[in-house]
Design an enzyme around this catalytic site. Structure first.
Site, short mmCIF file in Angstrom:
data_model
loop_
_atom_site.label_atom_id
_atom_site.label_comp_id
_atom_site.label_asym_id
_atom_site.label_seq_id
_atom_site.Cartn_x
_atom_site.Cartn_y
_atom_site.Cartn_z
N LYS A 1 -7.34 5.91 -1.43
CA LYS A 1 -7.45 5.31 -2.77
C LYS A 1 -8.72 4.47 -2.91
CE LYS A 1 -4.56 1.23 -1.89
NZ LYS A 1 -5.59 0.21 -2.00
N THR A 2 -9.14 3.80 -1.84
CA THR A 2 -10.36 2.99 -1.91
C THR A 2 -11.56 3.89 -2.18
OG1 THR A 2 -9.38 1.44 -0.34
CG2 THR A 2 -11.75 1.26 -0.71
N ASP B 1 -7.00 -2.45 -8.37
CA ASP B 1 -6.44 -1.96 -7.11
C ASP B 1 -5.13 -2.69 -6.82
OD1 ASP B 1 -6.21 -0.62 -4.73
OD2 ASP B 1 -7.76 -1.76 -3.68
N GLU B 2 -4.26 -2.07 -6.03
CA GLU B 2 -2.98 -2.69 -5.62
C GLU B 2 -2.21 -3.22 -6.83
OE1 GLU B 2 -2.21 -2.21 -2.67
OE2 GLU B 2 -3.86 -2.49 -1.26
N GLN C 1 4.59 0.23 -1.52
CA GLN C 1 3.94 -0.85 -0.78
C GLN C 1 3.95 -2.16 -1.57
OE1 GLN C 1 0.39 0.23 1.67
NE2 GLN C 1 0.52 2.20 0.61
N ARG D 1 0.63 1.49 8.96
CA ARG D 1 -0.65 0.93 9.47
C ARG D 1 -1.11 1.72 10.69
NH1 ARG D 1 -2.14 -0.17 5.42
NH2 ARG D 1 -0.17 0.70 4.74
#
Length: 771
Positions: free
Chosen positions: A33-34, A225-226, A256, A614
């Site tokens: 996504k980044t 973002d997020e 998340q 992670r």
């Protein structure tokens, strides 16, 4: 097509090329996504969108910096610098620097961190004569913070009888008055706390439509973002700014969403499509980070949540190792297992320390892990502990610098007015506070007019206070021509701080001095970096803003080769080759505090999902059967999250106890059947235990005293002698130096590699004799 776009898969390319209109990108863990956000910004710029018209809101300053760096490589450094990119707090602090005067704040307002806010609240509670055991500073701070994030101003609080009644029921009826006084004092001091940066931005955009129109026109393209971690206050700001052009792109993963305790509202992402017409929906479902086993395990857990958006995360990566599950007897054993596994992996697979991370639910769990890593000489770093900028000596220096910019800053002034000591006592400071409140002035204004005001302070103390004013004003004059580094260096020397730190010759004192030197180095780096920026403002003000908004991960400097220890909340957005998730026990993870409602339990499950995803190559899940909590040893049982993972993804190193045992009695006993039909389940057949041979004492027993011939021989078991090399599960290898005592009291003195010289009682010591 632009060359960089060829690096995207089809699912990533679609949202990158979607230029106009509202859009949502549901991005699974590790799905790039980044990269999509970065390339979409670069693509917009290549399509003629002015970077000054793009607003990109990220979760951390570190993420913003990395994204800006990537964009600079594509479009050039000069253009990338013109982007408005950063966290909600840093971007809105910047807007408030420009527009705060509408609300009566100076452009150089101070940003109070949590410590500053709690100190001010502590002072207010004390001045109001309230019981500090009932009005606990941290609880009041938390309450006020939640009010602000829910946009409940002081005015709104006093209009809400339910809130006032709730505080009265909690035996804190004066909460509203404390809130009022806190807001007034912050305003008088020209200060905002973290929550104000959002609350005041909302106030600015609501009360001043011309300011809103100006920023709506400026930010024609907005990327967030997020998005699943935004709270109500952040949501309203984004809605307001995007309302004119509606070119808004939000990226996130409902699986998340883990910040409900900070006010994050998962409904912001779940309901995004209802907020705008004709929303384009994109899904990033291919995980590039983790192995098939890790992705499968994470999917099987999150499947148990009922509140979620539809997506199927998959990966083309190798199948990889199964997720390993390990049971320990105690939390100390758990720590030793983690340390020895890291050690073995490093030795056998040529791995480095930074390949490993240990994640836990609460900070308190780090102790046992740290102890075990230290004994193995494995370097580690605990994230989320005391930040560099929270250390006392650093706060002392920055308090002087804050006063230079904003002499109204009450907390900074109280911190340094008598540090280093100038003979100005607490009684004097209390009188100054009372006078400032009585005259409606700041403490610094009172100091400047001390001869003209009625204050019960003797002439000797008045002269000391005047000297302090002259000192601060001399710094303010210097600040007009000097850069931030020159000023800070001068302040540290002339204020007497360096002499104060030099007096203390202890290792702690030396460390404090080194920290101050490191701060000066940081300011120098900052000043040199500012030279490159065309629109750099007052560098000291910008440096102090950077400090106020810094997070623990933003300041990650020094040797990168260490094992990372952190809470799962802090690990969000990071990735490691090997991840240990420790303390997987009921009432710890999931937390006992988060099992009252389904939504709380689902948030805990999302937290576990974040932890598991992670890991790139290997994940370890560990739990203990007993653990020290609140100073007591308590029994523990394995977390339900382990059970929720499909067996095909697990490698159980030690069996998980079945928590939900089948009842011994058949359920039919409660039906209409004869008692004679009740059947107990057959007991599990166990291997017949080998009984030890019956002990027959020798015919001729010698008295113990006569049996000791060679004092170096241990008659306790006859196997251990001085010079033997042994191995202990906790202390590692060691050499036997001495053996003493007889029978059950036999002790061995052993020099261990990791534990040093230890005396062990042999009837309890578990030693393997190596030679």
């Amino acid at each position: 097509m632009e060359k960089y776009l060829s690096q995207l898969n089809d699912a990533q390319l679609a949202p990158t090329l979607q230029k106009d209109g509202p859009m949502i990108v549901i991005a699974g863990a590790g799905s790039g996504k980044t990269r999509v956000l970065t390339y979409r910004i670069a693509y917009l710029m290549s399509q003629g969108v002015d970077p000054f018209n793009i607003l990109s809101l990220t979760f951390t300053n570190k993420a913003a910096k990395e994204m800006k760096g990537r964009i600079a490589k594509i479009v050039g450094d000069g253009e990338a610098k013109n982007l408005w990119m950063g966290t909600f707090h840093s971007v809105f602090a910047k807007i408030l620097r420009f527009e705060g005067h509408h609300l009566g704040f100076p452009s150089n307002f101070t940003i109070y961190d949590t410590q500053d806010s709690q100190k001010l609240l502590g002072s207010i509670i004390k001045e109001m004569g309230l019981d500090k055991e009932i009005y606990k500073t941290k609880q009041i701070y938390s309450r006020i913070s939640s009010y602000k994030n829910s946009l409940i101003t002081v005015k709104a609080y006093f209009r809400n009888p339910e809130l006032m009644e709730a505080d009265a029921m909690a035996r804190r009826p004066k909460t509203g008055e404390i809130y009022q006084e806190y807001v007034d004092r912050c305003f008088k001091a020209g200060a905002m706390d973290f929550d104000d940066l959002l609350l005041r931005t909302n106030e600015l955009l609501t009360r001043f439509p011309n300011v809103l129109a100006q920023y709506q026109d400026k930010f024609r393209y907005i990327l967030v973002d997020e998005y699943q971690d935004t709270n109500h206050s952040q949501y309203l700001i984004v809605r307001a700014l995007a309302d004119r052009f509606q070119n808004i792109c939000v990226v996130g993963d409902d699986a998340q969403s883990i910040y409900a305790f900070r006010g994050a509202n998962i409904n912001n992402i779940l309901n995004f499509q209802k907020d705008y017409d004709d929303v384009k929906l994109f899904r990033l479902e291919q995980n590039y980070r983790s192995t098939k086993n890790i992705v499968g395990a994470a999917n099987s857990v999150i499947e148990h949540n009922k509140t979620k958006l539809d997506k199927i995360v998959w990966t083309a990566n190798d199948i990889g190792e199964k997720v390993k599950v390990h049971r320990s007897l105690t939390d100390g054993d758990e720590g030793r297992y983690v340390a020895s596994t890291i050690w073995d992996n490093k030795m056998n697979n040529q791995l480095i320390n930074s390949d490993f991370a240990v994640l836990y639910r609460t900070n308190a769990q780090s102790r046992a892990i740290e102890d075990a890593l230290r004994k193995r000489d494995i370097p580690y770093r605990v994230y989320g502990g005391l930040s560099f900028y929270q250390r006392k000596e650093i706060k002392d220096v920055t308090a002087y610098l804050r006063l230079v910019l904003n002499p109204a800053d009450e907390e900074a002034l109280k911190r340094v007015i008598n540090y280093p000591g100038r003979g100005i006592g607490q009684t004097t400071i209390d009188r100054l506070v009372v006078a400032a409140n009585g005259y409606g002035k700041t403490i610094f204004e009172v100091l400047k007019n001390i001869d003209n005001l009625e204050i019960n302070i003797n002439s000797g103390t008045k002269n000391k206070l005047k000297d302090f004013v002259v000192l601060i004003e001399s710094y303010q004059i210097m600040n007009q021509t000097a850069n931030a580094f020159e000023l800070a260096e001068h302040v540290v020397k002339s204020s007497g701080l360096i002499n104060e730190f030099n007096k203390d010759g202890t290792p702690e004192g030396v460390a404090r001095l080194e920290n101050v030197q490191e701060l000066l180095n940081g300011i120098k780096d900052f000043v040199e970096g500012q030279i490159e920026l065309a629109d750099a403002g007052d560098s000291l003000a910008e440096f102090l803003e950077d400090v106020a908004l810094a997070t623990d991960l933003d300041g990650d400097k020094g040797d990168p080769n260490h094992v990372a220890l952190m809470t799962i909340h802090l690990a969000k957005g990071l990735e490691f080759n090997h991840v240990f998730i420790v303390g997987l026990e009921e009432d710890l993870f999931p937390s006992a505090m988060s099992m009252n409602t389904r939504s709380e339990l689902e948030e805990e499950r999302r937290l576990f999902y974040v932890a598991l995803t992670r890991a790139e190559k290997q994940a370890y899940l560990t739990y203990a059967l007993s653990r020290y909590r609140w100073g007591k040893l308590i029994d523990a049982e394995p977390s339900r999250f382990i059970e929720e993972i499909d067996d095909e993804y697990l490698d159980i190193l030690t069996p998980v106890n079945d928590r939900r045992q089948n009842p011994m009695l058949s359920a039919d006993i409660f039906g209409d059947i004869e008692p004679s039909q009740i059947r107990f389940k057959k007991p599990i057949k166990r291997k017949s235990e080998v009984k030890p041979p019956k002990f027959i004492p020798p015919a001729k027993l010698k008295p113990i005293g006569k049996s000791i011939g060679n004092p170096d021989v241990n008659l306790f078991d006859g196997k251990l002698t001085v010079g033997n090399i042994v191995e202990h599960s906790r202390f590692g290898k060691g050499e036997v130096l001495k053996i003493e005592g007889v029978g059950t009291d036999t002790k061995a003195e052993i020099n261990f590699e990791h534990g040093g010289v230890k005396k062990l009682l042999l009837r309890f010591a578990k030693l393997d004799v190596l030679g």
